[in-house]
Design an enzyme around this catalytic site. Structure first.
Site, PDB file in Angstrom:
ATOM      1  N   GLU A 208       0.824  -1.215   0.000  1.00  0.00           N
ATOM      2  CA  GLU A 208       0.000   0.000   0.000  1.00  0.00           C
ATOM      3  C   GLU A 208       0.857   1.263   0.000  1.00  0.00           C
ATOM      4  OE1 GLU A 208      -3.985   1.471   2.258  1.00  0.00           O
ATOM      5  OE2 GLU A 208      -2.323   0.867   3.559  1.00  0.00           O
ATOM      6  N   ARG A 351     -10.855  -9.235   9.558  1.00  0.00           N
ATOM      7  CA  ARG A 351     -11.653  -9.438   8.357  1.00  0.00           C
ATOM      8  C   ARG A 351     -11.402 -10.834   7.790  1.00  0.00           C
ATOM      9  NH1 ARG A 351     -10.780  -3.499   5.447  1.00  0.00           N
ATOM     10  NH2 ARG A 351     -12.135  -2.336   6.864  1.00  0.00           N
ATOM     11  N   GLY A 354     -11.702 -16.504   9.873  1.00  0.00           N
ATOM     12  CA  GLY A 354     -11.654 -17.938  10.139  1.00  0.00           C
ATOM     13  C   GLY A 354     -10.340 -18.599   9.811  1.00  0.00           C
TER      14      GLY A 354
END
Length: 412
Positions: A208, A351, A354
């Site tokens: 980023e 986010r 799992g």
């Protein structure tokens, strides 16, 4: 192939080297060499000597060239070069596999990501990853009577954090998660600098933030310069700060941090770049990635973010194991944390959490109370170890200067 003849001739002449060979029969190009190598391995496993006589008795020797051919390849034997010969055989096999993959990719019109992953897998081939339980137990048989060295990882520069995690460990994935502007990037750079100053090779994949901004942050935190002044050092730095500039550059240069700032890199690309740097620098790497959901998956999965993160999470762990180094990856938290009275993060706030919860060895959350209270002058940054596969969990307090990006050990 002469190199195959030289390798097999060496094993035939020096039987003790057969057990040490990590090659497999499929690594050889000629069929008779594949058969010969298999027979030599089988005889050794059976506890028999390997020579022209035993081969003549045990196998169809004509199928592997006959007695005259075996005597011929023995003339190429050179025990001092056996490792070199073996590597050349393996390299030749990789080249053949590469050509096969590229031909299939061309005929079937593979996407570039699949091609890169397939080629990368060839480079990562393990010639022998098998261990019997007897061998495993033999290795630890004397453990109760021998003083063991503690397996220390790459230090974090924060004593209490090191006491909980024992540093960043080889083969482990650490996830550092927080809300935006909580201090993730500065924490990442702190860990990178500390690793570099301890003689390791920090490799930063910034998906980023461009390299120039990272370098500015690194200089600000190293020299204790206010980041606002770094926009124009000539104009805003004081004379005393300018006097420390060269020293800060020298100190930061000693970290040997390597930065890759292309957006949308895949794990396969990161592995390839890391291996190249390992070869160039001959240092133990620590891979640091900013951040998880900006890594490009090999498959699109119809835009299913959960499946994409699942693939990336598993590939991060595979990369850590294959390169035998720590992997530290930043992650964003969902907005759900903002809805609670106690805004300290939980696992479910990651986010697509799992697969990350399952695959990560260490999960660390960052929390600053002052982030939610603009009037607070509390500079505490909590590092919350919520998961630690091989150690305790707990909270470590540090001091964070949001103006310079410096992180200091409260307990140091």
């Amino acid at each position: 192939m002469k190199v195959e003849q030289a390798y097999l001739g060496t094993l035939l002449k020096e039987n003790h080297l057969i057990k040490d060979s990590l090659l497999k029969e499929f690594h050889f190009e000629e069929n008779r060499h594949k058969q010969l190598f298999k027979h030599m391995k089988d005889l050794t496993t059976a506890g028999q000597s390997v020579d022209v006589v035993t081969l003549s008795v045990q196998v169809d020797i004509q199928a592997i060239g006959g007695v005259s051919y075996l005597n011929e390849i023995i003339t190429y034997a050179n025990a001092e070069k056996v490792d070199e010969y073996g590597q050349l055989v393996l390299n030749a096999w990789k080249e053949r596999e590469k050509r096969n993959i590229l031909e299939i990719a061309r005929n079937e019109n593979w996407e570039i990501g699949k091609v890169i992953k397939s080629l990368d897998d060839i480079n990562e081939v393990k010639t022998d990853d098998h261990t019997s339980i007897k061998d495993a137990l033999a290795r630890i048989y004397e453990a109760p009577w021998q003083k063991q060295e503690v397996q220390k990882g790459i230090p974090t520069g924060i004593k209490r954090l090191d006491s909980l995690t024992n540093g960043f460990q080889d083969g482990e994935v650490t996830i550092i998660a927080a809300r935006p502007s909580m201090g993730k990037t500065d924490t990442m750079l702190h860990f990178g600098k500390q690793a570099g100053w301890q003689g390791y090779l920090p490799i930063v994949f910034s998906l980023e933030m461009p390299e120039a901004q990272l370098t500015t942050r690194l200089m600000a935190s190293t020299g204790s310069y206010n980041r606002a002044k770094m926009r124009n050092p000539y104009k805003h730095l004081s004379p005393n700060q300018k006097d420390t500039w060269a020293g800060a550059i020298g100190h930061l240069s000693n970290t040997n941090i390597q930065i890759f700032d292309n957006a949308g890199q895949t794990i396969a690309e990161m592995r390839a770049k890391t291996r190249k740097l390992i070869h160039e620098h001959s240092k133990k790497p620590i891979i640091i990635i900013d951040y998880l959901t900006l890594i490009r998956p090999q498959e699109f999965y119809g835009g299913n973010a959960h499946l994409q993160v699942t693939e990336i999470s598993k590939d991060l762990k595979a990369m850590a194991k294959e390169l035998n180094c720590p992997v530290v990856c930043l992650a964003q938290l969902s907005r759900a944390v903002e809805q609670r009275q106690d805004k300290r993060p939980m696992m479910s706030d990651i986010r697509e959490s799992g697969s990350v919860e399952q695959d990560a060895d260490v999960i660390m959350f960052l929390y600053r109370d002052s982030y939610y209270n603009a009037d607070s002058d509390d500079d505490t940054l909590e590092m919350i170890i919520a998961k630690n596969r091989n150690g305790p969990i707990g909270t470590v307090l540090t001091r964070y200067n949001k103006h310079t990006g410096e992180i200091q050990d409260v307990y140091g």
